[in-house]
Design an enzyme around this catalytic site. Sequence first.
Site, PDB file in Angstrom:
ATOM      1  N   GLY A  35    -118.756  34.140  53.660  1.00 46.01           N
ATOM      2  CA  GLY A  35    -119.956  34.739  53.090  1.00 46.01           C
ATOM      3  C   GLY A  35    -119.780  34.905  51.593  1.00 46.01           C
ATOM      4  CD  GLU A  87    -112.834  37.872  57.657  1.00 42.06           C
ATOM      5  OE1 GLU A  87    -113.752  37.052  57.606  1.00 42.06           O
ATOM      6  OE2 GLU A  87    -111.834  37.715  58.404  1.00 42.06           O
ATOM      7  CG  ASP A 136    -117.879  40.425  59.104  1.00 41.45           C
ATOM      8  OD1 ASP A 136    -117.134  39.469  58.810  1.00 41.45           O
ATOM      9  OD2 ASP A 136    -118.904  40.701  58.440  1.00 41.45           O
TER      10      ASP A 136
END
Length: 348
Positions: free
Chosen positions: A65, A137, A145
């Site tokens: 992202g 992450e 996530d």
Amino acid sequence: MTDEVLARREGAVGILSLNRPKAIHALTHGMVQAMVAVLLEWRGDDSVAAVLIDHAEGRGFCAGGDIAFLRNSALNDGGVSGRKFFYDEYQLNHLLMTFGKPVVAFMDGITMGGGVGLADPATYRVVTEATRYAMPETGIGLFPDVGGGWFLSRMKGRMGQYLALTGARLDGAECLWAGLASHYLPSENLAQAKARIAADPAAIPTILRELSVVPPEPKIAAHAGEIERLFASNRYEDILAALAAEGSDFAQATLKTLATKSPQTCKVALRQLATSLTLPDFAANMAMEYRIGSRVLLMPDFAEGVRAVIVDKDNAPVWSPATPEDVTDDLLDAIFAPLGAADEWKPL
């Protein structure tokens, strides 16, 4: 429609191609919203029999992202735009998981973070010799996530916990072995696979099987027993102690890797995966992840992790809390606590 996602029809198949090559197709908020809009249209269109997700030019599939955007939100708007990004992205993940028509993800290249969120829910997950799959992450103070709680917790052995904590990269052969992929195709067979699926979407399993090849030996398999044993606990301190006591090259290298990760994120990930196994469905998992995301977005480790990796590129984050012992159960309880009724995540 943004030009960062190319949507087209070929026969009875809808094709979504990620098209942000300079960022390895990392997802912006606009890309997420565009995909949701097209997928909802195709879901209600009886002439669309299946959906393919791939990437346009350059190294694919999707590097994650837009974490620079998320950090900017944390620092400048109190996390408002970042939370909206998470909310919509998680709706996209859930939409893919419950789509009701076959979805084929072509994970040809880097598949990390947000890219995993697109690929894992797909009915068919195609990997190649170019695939590099990871949930990195813990290195940026976020958490695994986009459905990571659901998919990683349900892997064999303790492979999911290992991937969540270390951010280890798996190649295509390892993904197939671990159950993260359904088919292993050479990159050169992908164009033929897509053309044949467009011509006969009812035959997807047969087409992918016929174009598959035997992958190389999965290197991670040699460590599966060690991983299952050393990562057996849901308590992070226990895992670190087990690795320290082990003495093998693999255990020592893993310990060295974990020393660079956010202790808070590692503890969040272990609780996230353990909790996910108690949840009734994917929507409940995504609601849990939204609670976590809306909070860790504003905690010191995320802004600091992105600073160290993306902004200053010194790869020397200063984590806060600094040690696993300093990440208390009270802190974790606060991160996982329900939101106000108006703020809770809901599927589309």
